[in-house]
Design an enzyme around this catalytic site. Sequence first.
Site, short mmCIF file in Angstrom:
data_model
loop_
_atom_site.label_atom_id
_atom_site.label_comp_id
_atom_site.label_asym_id
_atom_site.label_seq_id
_atom_site.Cartn_x
_atom_site.Cartn_y
_atom_site.Cartn_z
N ASP A 8 0.87 -1.16 0.00
CA ASP A 8 0.00 0.00 0.00
C ASP A 8 0.92 1.23 0.00
O ASP A 8 2.10 1.13 0.38
CB ASP A 8 -0.86 -0.04 1.28
CG ASP A 8 -1.69 1.20 1.44
OD1 ASP A 8 -2.31 1.64 0.46
OD2 ASP A 8 -1.70 1.76 2.56
N ASP A 10 -0.08 5.12 0.80
CA ASP A 10 -0.31 6.08 1.89
C ASP A 10 -0.33 5.34 3.24
O ASP A 10 -1.15 4.44 3.44
CB ASP A 10 -1.66 6.78 1.69
CG ASP A 10 -1.67 7.67 0.45
OD1 ASP A 10 -0.78 8.51 0.33
OD2 ASP A 10 -2.57 7.52 -0.39
C1 BG6 Z 1 -5.60 6.12 -0.11
C2 BG6 Z 1 -5.70 6.96 1.14
O1 BG6 Z 1 -4.32 5.66 -0.30
O2 BG6 Z 1 -5.98 6.90 -1.24
C3 BG6 Z 1 -7.10 7.52 1.29
O3 BG6 Z 1 -5.40 6.14 2.27
C4 BG6 Z 1 -7.45 8.32 0.04
O4 BG6 Z 1 -7.17 8.33 2.43
C5 BG6 Z 1 -7.31 7.44 -1.19
O5 BG6 Z 1 -8.78 8.81 0.12
C6 BG6 Z 1 -7.59 8.18 -2.49
O6 BG6 Z 1 -6.58 9.12 -2.69
P1 BG6 Z 1 -6.57 10.20 -3.86
O7 BG6 Z 1 -5.15 10.67 -3.87
O8 BG6 Z 1 -6.95 9.49 -5.13
O9 BG6 Z 1 -7.56 11.26 -3.50
MG MG Z 2 -2.79 3.12 3.57
#
Ligand code: BG6
Ligand code: MG
Length: 225
Positions: A8, A10
Amino acid sequence: MIKGIIFDLDGVLVFTDQYHYQAWKKLANRLGIYFDEKINHRLRGVSRRESLEILLENYHGAPFGEKEKAEMMEEKNRTYRELLKNMKRSDIPQSVRDTLVQLKNLGYLLAVGSSSKNAGTILEQTGLLPYFDYISDGNGLRHSKPHPEVFLKAAEGLGLPPGECAVVEDAQSGICAAKAAGMKTILMKGGNCSESVDLKIQRLEELVSVIYSSSSALVTGAFCK
Ligand code: BG6
Ligand code: MG
């Protein structure tokens, strides 16, 4: 036997939680909606659209239409992308880079499995992109975690059956997605998860020693429940 490791992004490879928080908070403030770190924690791993729906749980006015919701997501993403400009290569500890190289040298294929549509930008900006054999991100996904799609795409991209992949996650939605994909699960500390997992690590750097010390838990499949 595990041949591929899917990370993963984030909360595992990069710590963008604060940026997500600040961007959602700015939107919530503008709309007069209560939003705090605890609510932000629920957004881990879930898509932008589902994150907005969680934020709007505390909005008690007339329901917003699709167009307004799309504009809100755009607004949040603009703020988030501005904040992402602060990220740099030195945000990734050398020990994390070394770990990825060591895993490659041990013969593992490495992928990213992220719900984020900004994954490519983040990986490029931090210089992490070259470490991975395949990137499966939020672009073009029909279902977000806990649906297994993002991880199944990653396994396919690596050319491996799902049963030969392990997933490193920090979020419950991601652990559920990995299980639904039929993959082994490794939970990073700081993660919020009530699901049983195969392995727990405190820091990413532990991955290599975990592989050695648990009689190759990843190699033999001798995972504990
Ligand atoms: C995930 C995060 O990796 O990505 C979430 O943990 C986030 O919090 C999701 O909402 C979508 O991210 P993005 O960058 O497409 O808005
Ligand atoms: Mg995560």
